[in-house]
Design an enzyme around this catalytic site. Structure first.
Site, PDB file in Angstrom:
ATOM      1  N   GLU A 114       0.841  -1.211   0.000  1.00  0.00           N
ATOM      2  CA  GLU A 114       0.000   0.000   0.000  1.00  0.00           C
ATOM      3  C   GLU A 114       0.873   1.256   0.000  1.00  0.00           C
ATOM      4  O   GLU A 114       0.570   2.234  -0.678  1.00  0.00           O
ATOM      5  CB  GLU A 114      -0.939  -0.028   1.207  1.00  0.00           C
ATOM      6  CG  GLU A 114      -1.999  -1.121   1.056  1.00  0.00           C
ATOM      7  CD  GLU A 114      -2.875  -1.265   2.282  1.00  0.00           C
ATOM      8  OE1 GLU A 114      -2.354  -1.705   3.328  1.00  0.00           O
ATOM      9  OE2 GLU A 114      -4.067  -0.928   2.209  1.00  0.00           O
ATOM     10  N   GLU A 134      -4.705  -9.219   3.229  1.00  0.00           N
ATOM     11  CA  GLU A 134      -5.439  -8.898   4.465  1.00  0.00           C
ATOM     12  C   GLU A 134      -6.672  -9.763   4.676  1.00  0.00           C
ATOM     13  O   GLU A 134      -6.998 -10.107   5.813  1.00  0.00           O
ATOM     14  CB  GLU A 134      -5.849  -7.418   4.468  1.00  0.00           C
ATOM     15  CG  GLU A 134      -4.717  -6.465   4.827  1.00  0.00           C
ATOM     16  CD  GLU A 134      -3.903  -6.011   3.633  1.00  0.00           C
ATOM     17  OE1 GLU A 134      -3.990  -6.643   2.553  1.00  0.00           O
ATOM     18  OE2 GLU A 134      -3.174  -5.018   3.784  1.00  0.00           O
TER      19      GLU A 134
HETATM   20  N1  COA Z   1       3.839  -8.519  11.108  1.00  0.00           N
HETATM   21  C1  COA Z   1       4.565  -8.936  12.156  1.00  0.00           C
HETATM   22  N2  COA Z   1       5.615  -9.753  12.042  1.00  0.00           N
HETATM   23  C2  COA Z   1       5.937 -10.168  10.822  1.00  0.00           C
HETATM   24  C3  COA Z   1       5.228  -9.802   9.686  1.00  0.00           C
HETATM   25  C4  COA Z   1       4.129  -8.922   9.856  1.00  0.00           C
HETATM   26  N3  COA Z   1       3.407  -8.460   8.830  1.00  0.00           N
HETATM   27  N4  COA Z   1       5.775 -10.382   8.602  1.00  0.00           N
HETATM   28  C5  COA Z   1       6.813 -11.113   9.070  1.00  0.00           C
HETATM   29  N5  COA Z   1       6.907 -10.991  10.404  1.00  0.00           N
HETATM   30  C6  COA Z   1       7.896 -11.608  11.296  1.00  0.00           C
HETATM   31  C7  COA Z   1       7.586 -13.089  11.535  1.00  0.00           C
HETATM   32  O1  COA Z   1       6.604 -13.237  12.530  1.00  0.00           O
HETATM   33  C8  COA Z   1       8.959 -13.568  11.969  1.00  0.00           C
HETATM   34  O2  COA Z   1       9.172 -13.174  13.307  1.00  0.00           O
HETATM   35  P1  COA Z   1       9.841 -14.242  14.364  1.00  0.00           P
HETATM   36  O3  COA Z   1      11.189 -14.537  13.759  1.00  0.00           O
HETATM   37  O4  COA Z   1       9.903 -13.472  15.626  1.00  0.00           O
HETATM   38  O5  COA Z   1       8.934 -15.434  14.363  1.00  0.00           O
HETATM   39  C9  COA Z   1       9.899 -12.748  11.108  1.00  0.00           C
HETATM   40  O6  COA Z   1       9.175 -11.594  10.700  1.00  0.00           O
HETATM   41  C10 COA Z   1      10.362 -13.477   9.863  1.00  0.00           C
HETATM   42  O7  COA Z   1       9.211 -13.902   9.160  1.00  0.00           O
HETATM   43  P2  COA Z   1       8.937 -15.449   8.745  1.00  0.00           P
HETATM   44  O8  COA Z   1       7.472 -15.622   8.590  1.00  0.00           O
HETATM   45  O9  COA Z   1       9.641 -16.356   9.667  1.00  0.00           O
HETATM   46  O10 COA Z   1       9.674 -15.467   7.334  1.00  0.00           O
HETATM   47  P3  COA Z   1       9.342 -16.393   6.077  1.00  0.00           P
HETATM   48  O11 COA Z   1      10.423 -16.162   5.109  1.00  0.00           O
HETATM   49  O12 COA Z   1       9.037 -17.782   6.510  1.00  0.00           O
HETATM   50  O13 COA Z   1       7.957 -15.795   5.468  1.00  0.00           O
HETATM   51  C11 COA Z   1       6.472 -14.059   4.700  1.00  0.00           C
HETATM   52  C12 COA Z   1       7.939 -14.521   4.921  1.00  0.00           C
HETATM   53  C13 COA Z   1       6.539 -12.609   4.259  1.00  0.00           C
HETATM   54  C14 COA Z   1       5.824 -14.925   3.614  1.00  0.00           C
HETATM   55  C15 COA Z   1       5.705 -14.198   6.023  1.00  0.00           C
HETATM   56  O14 COA Z   1       6.458 -13.586   7.072  1.00  0.00           O
HETATM   57  C16 COA Z   1       4.338 -13.553   6.009  1.00  0.00           C
HETATM   58  O15 COA Z   1       3.418 -14.107   5.442  1.00  0.00           O
HETATM   59  N6  COA Z   1       4.192 -12.354   6.657  1.00  0.00           N
HETATM   60  C17 COA Z   1       2.922 -11.717   6.788  1.00  0.00           C
HETATM   61  C18 COA Z   1       2.521 -11.000   5.501  1.00  0.00           C
HETATM   62  C19 COA Z   1       1.156 -10.370   5.648  1.00  0.00           C
HETATM   63  O16 COA Z   1       0.143 -11.033   5.797  1.00  0.00           O
HETATM   64  N7  COA Z   1       1.139  -9.031   5.607  1.00  0.00           N
HETATM   65  C20 COA Z   1      -0.062  -8.265   5.703  1.00  0.00           C
HETATM   66  C21 COA Z   1      -0.270  -7.818   7.095  1.00  0.00           C
HETATM   67  S1  COA Z   1      -1.758  -6.863   7.252  1.00  0.00           S
END
Ligand code: COA
Length: 261
Positions: A114, A134
């Protein structure tokens, strides 16, 4: 990580803001949003700037969205305030008088995409993945995504991407859709954004500012109003020293030296 949630660096009138929370994939929590807001206000107040670049620290992420750890605690009334706060920061970037470029160097999800949508231009590295996921969390995009994605891609494509919570939009897909302006090799997004910024800042500063204003304001008007607005700004450009300099330099076969007057 430096301790500053958003780092700012300026070179040749180009300011780069780097969201620096790589351990959480640069997710936007309250302190990152506050810092972004403060850095954008500084950019707004600095008349020497010609272009703003936004990117994320580390190799993996641009910004992986709003911080879900904070979102999960929201009460209904907080939720509305949260969305309005995020919208305001994103809108501040969009309304800067100078162009902004999102250097999407990795994941750009939710609030991250966004924010990128509010930038004037977007460059994605080949490893970038984008989406507005979302609805998979039981919310809708609240930092302007429903509005700006629909305006950029059309309502049908925006609805598909938002309703399916598609997280797998590759840089190549984004290029084809017109979601990003350019796709570059992994690790090159910031350098490519810098090149693009350099290509902008060599041109007349007032001309660039008015051209951007004509594009932005004109797109909110009927064509006849937009054309009238364009002609008025064209007239204002004709009153500048930079216009004389730009044209004289062309006729004298030398590079122009614009001063912004
Ligand atoms: N909010 C809070 N924490 C987040 C985050 C978010 N949007 N995106 C990633 N993180 C954190 C994870 O919880 C993790 O924290 P930890 O190590 O303390 O557990 C860290 O960042 C690394 O992320 P991780 O998920 O382990 O990495 P990955 O490579 O396996 O996956 C993504 C990467 C981007 C696919 C995955 O993190 C994800 O789906 N994030 C959320 C995306 C999302 O839905 N965004 C919209 C939010 S409204």
């Amino acid at each position: 990580m430096t301790g500053e949630p958003v780092r700012a660096e300026t070179r040749d009138g180009i300011r780069t803001l780097t969201v620096d929370r790589p351990e959480k994939l640069n997710a936007l929590n309250a302190s990152v949003l506050d810092a972004l807001d403060a850095r954008i206000r500084e950019a707004e107040a600095d008349a020497t700037l010609r272009c703003l670049i936004v990117t994320g620290a580390g190799e993996k992420a641009f910004i992986a969205g709003a911080d879900i750890g904070e979102l999960v605690k929201l009460t209904p009334l907080d939720g509305r305030e949260h969305a309005r706060r995020g919208q305001a920061v994103v809108e501040r970037i969009e309304n800067l008088p100078i162009p902004s470029i999102a250097a999407i160097n990795g994941y750009a999800y939710g609030g991250g995409l966004e924010l990128a949508l509010a930038c004037t231009l977007r460059i994605a590295s080949e490893n970038a993945r984008m989406g507005l996921p979302e609805t998979s969390l039981g919310i809708l995009p609240g930092y302007g995504g429903t509005q700006r994605l629909a305006r950029l891609l059309g309502t049908s494509r925006a609805a598909e991407l938002i309703l399916t919570s598609e997280k797998g939009i590759t840089a190549a897909d984004a290029g084809r859709l017109g979601l990003v302006n350019r796709v570059v090799p992994a690790g090159q997004a910031l350098a490519a954004a810098m090149d693009l910024a350099q290509a902008i800042v060599k041109n007349g500063p007032i001309a660039c500012r008015y051209a951007l204003e004509a594009i932005r304001r004109g797109s909110e008007m009927p064509l006849s109003g937009g054309l009238a607005y364009e002609a008025t700004l064209f007239g204002l450009c004709a009153s500048t020293q930079d216009m004389k300099e730009g044209m004289t330099a062309f006729l004298e076969k030398r590079p122009a030296k614009f001063t912004g007057h």
